[in-house]
Design a protein around this motif. Structure first.
Motif, PDB file in Angstrom:
ATOM      1  N   HIS A   1      24.559  63.868  13.471  1.00 43.66           N
ATOM      2  CA  HIS A   1      25.326  63.595  14.877  1.00 43.66           C
ATOM      3  C   HIS A   1      26.888  64.163  14.638  1.00 43.66           C
ATOM      4  O   HIS A   1      27.376  64.359  13.462  1.00 43.66           O
TER       5      HIS A   1
ATOM      6  N   LEU B   1      28.199  58.497  17.300  1.00 45.70           N
ATOM      7  CA  LEU B   1      27.648  57.550  16.586  1.00 45.70           C
ATOM      8  C   LEU B   1      27.942  56.162  17.586  1.00 45.70           C
ATOM      9  O   LEU B   1      28.951  56.235  18.482  1.00 45.70           O
TER      10      LEU B   1
ATOM     11  N   LEU C   1      32.921  51.640  13.905  1.00 47.89           N
ATOM     12  CA  LEU C   1      31.605  51.825  13.576  1.00 47.89           C
ATOM     13  C   LEU C   1      30.898  50.815  13.485  1.00 47.89           C
ATOM     14  O   LEU C   1      30.998  50.023  12.364  1.00 47.89           O
TER      15      LEU C   1
ATOM     16  N   ARG D   1      21.766  58.023  10.633  1.00 52.03           N
ATOM     17  CA  ARG D   1      22.529  58.683  11.334  1.00 52.03           C
ATOM     18  C   ARG D   1      23.734  59.219  10.563  1.00 52.03           C
ATOM     19  O   ARG D   1      24.291  58.284  10.164  1.00 52.03           O
TER      20      ARG D   1
ATOM     21  N   SER E   1      30.782  59.871   7.947  1.00 48.78           N
ATOM     22  CA  SER E   1      30.386  58.726   8.748  1.00 48.78           C
ATOM     23  C   SER E   1      28.933  58.568   8.794  1.00 48.78           C
ATOM     24  O   SER E   1      28.149  59.587   8.861  1.00 48.78           O
ATOM     25  N   TRP E   2      28.389  57.398   8.887  1.00 52.41           N
ATOM     26  CA  TRP E   2      27.157  57.234   9.000  1.00 52.41           C
ATOM     27  C   TRP E   2      26.591  55.856   9.421  1.00 52.41           C
ATOM     28  O   TRP E   2      27.492  54.852   9.563  1.00 52.41           O
ATOM     29  N   GLN E   3      25.553  55.752   9.826  1.00 54.83           N
ATOM     30  CA  GLN E   3      25.101  54.417  10.406  1.00 54.83           C
ATOM     31  C   GLN E   3      23.478  54.504  10.627  1.00 54.83           C
ATOM     32  O   GLN E   3      22.971  55.540  10.343  1.00 54.83           O
TER      33      GLN E   3
END
Length: 425
Positions: free
Chosen positions: A394, A399, A408, A352, A335-337
């Protein structure tokens, strides 16, 4: 208006393989605009590098202009206008832009040119269609600060037009020398939003200037909104008859009509036939400022959409799907953002990530290097102290998620946008 949209849709589905597939389940008549699916930008631009076989086009490119929407020359998305479409684009935009100008204004064009970049040529063309007589000084954004300051005083230039990042660089260097330019009466900014702290710095170097958007447009979507003297910073009027603006709820996909409710800005360009844009998400968030029945209704920009396909930081354009590919190549299905912020006078971009098992320094360094290789401008801005880039590890639950849908958020924009409480002078 309805007839024009029907003709556009009919032309697009008959001549563009992309729209023929997109509208396969749409009846030939009896539909409304809201019945048409939104364009998926990732699919739309997927084959734009091969113009001879790009499914979005409705015919061969015989005359016109090819521009780049982002990235480097090798991987940027290409946007195409016929000659007539480009003339209509700059003419209509110039008429809106001209409402901010006075007869005899001397305008320094500080936008950027080269590498298929659009903004300098676009503003040059728009100024040529100003309804009031003005004189343009086409410096480009590469002009040296000392030479520009001297030229402003020598030629009595009173209007500066450029992107906030370049204007801020100019103002900062003026202040370092203890110089103030009282002769500048108007600053027109474009390409990105203007933030409160930026406005304060500009006002120190240019104390007599009024600040206004040059207008809202993009090389991909075309016309979006006109800036006029009655607009507050961030507000724009729709271009009735040339572009259709919708604000769409991110969660439900339904059009928003209520004043003040935030949604995704969606544009249908009514001028373009060679590369049609019908219900195209710009990636911006916006709100309506006036009721539905208002002529040339005003809207205000409110940052980037959580699933926006392009992120703008100064002169840098980032494409989340490309960053997702980089993350996957180094971390797998993590997962990322992206977190956008401003602090200490510069933009900050934090990637992140939430990989299983944490993030080693070696992988973090490789991820950082890959970002700079994909976006060389990122490194240039960082070295000029205009951008700080970080990678933060994280856990997935830490997140940021959409408060209603629980999805998300791909982009979290924490920058503080200017909100005026009084009409500009």
């Amino acid at each position: 208006m309805t007839l024009l949209i029907e003709q556009l849709v009919q032309y697009a589905r008959q001549n563009s393989p992309f729209y023929a597939a997109l509208y396969r389940d749409i009846p030939r008549s009896g539909w409304q605009l809201r019945d048409l699916p939104l364009i998926d930008p990732a699919l739309y631009w997927q084959q734009s590098q091969t113009l001879s076989s790009w499914p979005a086009l409705t015919g061969p490119i015989i005359d016109g202009h090819v521009f780049k929407t982002g990235g480097s020359t090798g991987n940027g998305k290409l946007s195409v206008y016929s000659r007539e479409e480009w003339r209509d684009f700059v003419r209509v935009f110039g008429q809106g832009m001209g409402s901010q100008l006075n007869p005899g204004d001397r305008v320094a064009n500080l936008f950027f040119a080269g590498d298929l970049y659009t903004s300098f040529l676009f503003i040059h063309g728009a100024l040529a269609h100003s309804p009031v007589p003005v004189c343009e000084y086409p410096f480009t954004g590469a002009v040296e600060t000392t030479l520009l300051a001297q030229a402003i005083e020598t030629h009595q230039i009173n209007v500066l037009a450029g992107v906030p990042a370049q204007l801020l660089r100019f103002a900062s260097q003026l202040l370092e020398r203890g110089q103030v330019l009282n002769s500048v009466t108007l600053v027109l900014y474009g390409g990105e939003s203007l933030f409160e702290e930026q406005l304060s710095m500009l006002s120190l170097a240019l104390p007599n200037a009024r600040y206004a958007s040059v207008g809202c447009a993009s090389v991909d979507a075309g016309l979006i909104g006109a800036s006029t003297p009655d607009c507050l910073l961030g507000e724009h009027h729709v271009f009735d008859g040339d572009a259709l603006v919708e604000i769409i709820d991110e969660t439900t996909g339904e059009p928003i009509e209520a004043v003040g409710q935030t949604g995704v800005l969606v544009v249908t360009n009514l001028q373009r036939r060679l590369m049609p844009l019908i219900r195209y998400p710009t990636g911006d968030l916006a709100v309506w400022c006036e009721p539905t029945d208002t002529k040339q209704r005003k809207f205000a920009l409110r940052g980037r959409a959580s699933q926006g396909y392009r992120v703008r930081l100064g002169t840098l354009s980032l494409f989340p799907e490309e960053i997702g590919g980089i993350v996957k190549a180094h971390l797998g299905p993590a997962s990322w953002q992206l977190l956008l912020a401003r602090a200490e006078g510069m933009d900050r971009l934090t990637l992140r990530v939430a990989p299983d098992g944490g993030l080693s320094n070696a992988v973090k360094g490789a991820l950082y290097t890959a970002l700079l290789e994909k976006y060389p401008t990122m490194n240039t801005l960082s070295q000029s102290d205009l951008l700080r880039v970080d990678i933060a590890c994280h856990t997935a639950h830490n997140l940021t998620f959409h408060p209603r849908s629980g999805k998300l958020l791909r982009v979290v924009d924490q920058r503080s946008y200017v909100v005026q409480t009084e009409q500009p002078a």
